[in-house]
Design an enzyme around this catalytic site. Structure first.
Site, PDB file in Angstrom:
ATOM      1  N   SER A 132       7.092 -40.411   6.629  1.00  0.00           N
ATOM      2  CA  SER A 132       6.799 -39.990   8.008  1.00  0.00           C
ATOM      3  C   SER A 132       5.919 -38.744   8.028  1.00  0.00           C
ATOM      4  O   SER A 132       4.970 -38.647   8.814  1.00  0.00           O
ATOM      5  CB  SER A 132       8.105 -39.718   8.767  1.00  0.00           C
ATOM      6  OG  SER A 132       8.852 -40.899   8.925  1.00  0.00           O
TER       7      SER A 132
ATOM      8  N   GLU B 228       0.824  -1.206   0.000  1.00  0.00           N
ATOM      9  CA  GLU B 228       0.000   0.000   0.000  1.00  0.00           C
ATOM     10  C   GLU B 228       0.862   1.261   0.000  1.00  0.00           C
ATOM     11  O   GLU B 228       0.541   2.242  -0.682  1.00  0.00           O
ATOM     12  CB  GLU B 228      -0.923   0.014   1.228  1.00  0.00           C
ATOM     13  CG  GLU B 228      -1.910  -1.141   1.270  1.00  0.00           C
ATOM     14  CD  GLU B 228      -1.407  -2.339   2.057  1.00  0.00           C
ATOM     15  OE1 GLU B 228      -2.233  -2.981   2.735  1.00  0.00           O
ATOM     16  OE2 GLU B 228      -0.198  -2.633   2.004  1.00  0.00           O
TER      17      GLU B 228
ATOM     18  N   ALA C 165      10.670 -37.742  -6.973  1.00  0.00           N
ATOM     19  CA  ALA C 165      10.550 -38.304  -8.323  1.00  0.00           C
ATOM     20  C   ALA C 165      10.487 -39.817  -8.187  1.00  0.00           C
ATOM     21  O   ALA C 165      11.192 -40.411  -7.378  1.00  0.00           O
ATOM     22  CB  ALA C 165      11.737 -37.891  -9.183  1.00  0.00           C
TER      23      ALA C 165
ATOM     24  N   CYS D 113      -2.655  -3.841   7.183  1.00  0.00           N
ATOM     25  CA  CYS D 113      -2.275  -4.029   8.587  1.00  0.00           C
ATOM     26  C   CYS D 113      -2.697  -2.821   9.419  1.00  0.00           C
ATOM     27  O   CYS D 113      -2.791  -1.705   8.930  1.00  0.00           O
ATOM     28  CB  CYS D 113      -0.772  -4.268   8.714  1.00  0.00           C
ATOM     29  SG  CYS D 113       0.263  -2.903   8.134  1.00  0.00           S
TER      30      CYS D 113
ATOM     31  N   GLY E 206      14.713 -38.474   2.278  1.00  0.00           N
ATOM     32  CA  GLY E 206      14.410 -39.640   1.466  1.00  0.00           C
ATOM     33  C   GLY E 206      13.011 -40.175   1.661  1.00  0.00           C
ATOM     34  O   GLY E 206      12.148 -39.536   2.265  1.00  0.00           O
TER      35      GLY E 206
ATOM     36  N   ARG F  44      20.963 -23.506  -8.167  1.00  0.00           N
ATOM     37  CA  ARG F  44      22.033 -23.352  -9.168  1.00  0.00           C
ATOM     38  C   ARG F  44      21.486 -23.229 -10.588  1.00  0.00           C
ATOM     39  O   ARG F  44      22.100 -22.582 -11.423  1.00  0.00           O
ATOM     40  CB  ARG F  44      22.994 -24.553  -9.101  1.00  0.00           C
ATOM     41  CG  ARG F  44      23.622 -24.743  -7.730  1.00  0.00           C
ATOM     42  CD  ARG F  44      24.603 -25.898  -7.707  1.00  0.00           C
ATOM     43  NE  ARG F  44      24.035 -27.167  -8.121  1.00  0.00           N
ATOM     44  CZ  ARG F  44      23.259 -27.935  -7.344  1.00  0.00           C
ATOM     45  NH1 ARG F  44      22.956 -27.536  -6.107  1.00  0.00           N
ATOM     46  NH2 ARG F  44      22.790 -29.092  -7.779  1.00  0.00           N
TER      47      ARG F  44
END
Length: 355
Positions: free
Chosen positions: A306, A56, A160, A81, A300, A223
């Site tokens: 989990s 704003e 993937a 705000c 992984g 990267r």
């Protein structure tokens, strides 16, 4: 063909502007603002950097003839705000400039703001329209709302898998404790890799488990795209990871969750976990304390599963590559709402949200 009304059209412009702040304003929300006078945009702006001017402020400052403000409509995708933070309240600024009408995308559920900005504008006699492109406004700042409402970061799961449902090759013949050498477990193409690096630049942190760090020795940096590196987060409860790994190069802030250590030196912080059973909740609570609004979890398979099993995820982005492993580590399994699919060369990408 769906036709937008004028309010929706200008709100759409606010959303487009807001997106320009992605990856730069967190843990603040992404906000865009447009000032319209007699059907013409006379000022616009967005929140560009954390700690900088709000949208704003930038939009009002962009108006060359300030006398027109008292005859204008201000559009903003999030409730202005009403509290003093790193900058003064935007609601006050709107009132000071006698802007007669304000159109808001969605209410800010953050407790410091929620309804207070709207109340301040109403008390000043400003005409308000709330809820224009509300769903789109809520979706844009889903990270911000999750962070404040659920008291944890917004969690994005990414992996993937092969056409036959495998996450990784069979590593049974590898020597325990050694990082991967000449193991071809890459599933997706270069375009998908570039997209993943773009995603990394948009989130505040990236997380992997012990085995992923050990087997793949990833850098977890941006990267293939221009943008900021996320904070690296590693789960290494039993301190198995050698300091020679790329994640310990101290080039960017890195947090390691351990059962044994609690130290912090040169961009490397060890945070002690009290109980393996509450690992994820403890970790997410710590990240919330550190103002980390979003985390992309890249592996992984055990760590990803989990998050899924404990219902601590918000969306998943799953690549299905044009490869088959025949045997190996099965990909994680989850149930959710498939919201989008796209083809990236020979790779297929699914976007799934947690119901």
């Amino acid at each position: 063909m769906i036709l937008m009304n004028f309010d929706e059209s200008y709100m759409s412009r606010c959303l487009d502007l807001a997106k320009l702040g992605m990856g730069k304003v967190a843990p603040n929300p992404m906000v865009g603002c447009v000032v319209v006078h007699n059907g013409n945009i006379i000022g616009e702006g967005f929140h560009q950097q954390y700690g900088g001017n709000h949208a704003e402020v930038n939009a009002i400052q962009a108006v060359k003839n300030k006398s027109l403000l008292k005859e204008s409509t201000l559009y903003v995708n999030l409730e202005p705000c009403a509290h003093f933070g790193k900058t003064p309240p935007c609601a006050n600024l709107i009132v000071e400039h006698n802007i007669p009408r304000v159109v808001i995308g969605c209410v800010d559920s953050y407790s410091e703001v929620s309804g207070k900005g709207i109340e301040k504008l109403q008390n000043a006699g400003i005409e308000l329209t709330v809820g224009v492109l509300e769903n789109e406004s809520l979706e844009l700042n889903k990270r911000f709302f999750t962070f404040h409402n659920k008291k944890r970061p917004y969690i994005i799961l990414k992996w993937a898998e092969t056409k036959d449902g495998f996450f990784d090759v069979d590593r049974g013949n590898e020597i325990a404790g050694l990082t991967r050498n000449n193991v071809d477990n890459w599933i997706t193409n270069d375009l998908s890799k570039k997209l993943v690096h773009k995603w990394r630049s948009e989130e505040m942190a990236i997380m992997v488990g012990t085995n992923t760090a050990l087997n793949d020795n990833p850098r977890l940096t941006v990267r293939e795209w221009k943008g900021e590196n996320p904070t690296r987060i590693v789960i290494d409860l039993h301190d198995r990871l050698p300091q020679s790994l790329n994640i310990f190069d101290k080039s960017i802030p890195t947090i390691v969750f351990s059962l044994n250590k609690e130290t912090s030196t040169n961009n490397l912080t060890y945070v002690k976990i009290n109980d393996t059973k509450t690992l994820l909740k403890e970790a997410l609570n710590e990240l919330h304390k550190r103002n980390i609004q979003s985390v992309i979890v890249e592996g992984g398979a055990t760590l990803l599963q989990s998050f899924i099993d404990q219902q601590l995820w918000d969306e998943a982005r799953v690549f299905i590559g044009n490869k088959k492993f025949t045997t190996g580590l099965k990909a994680p399994s989850l149930k959710g709402n498939l919201v989008a699919e796209e083809q990236i060369d020979v790779d297929h990408l699914k976007w799934i949200v947690n119901n």
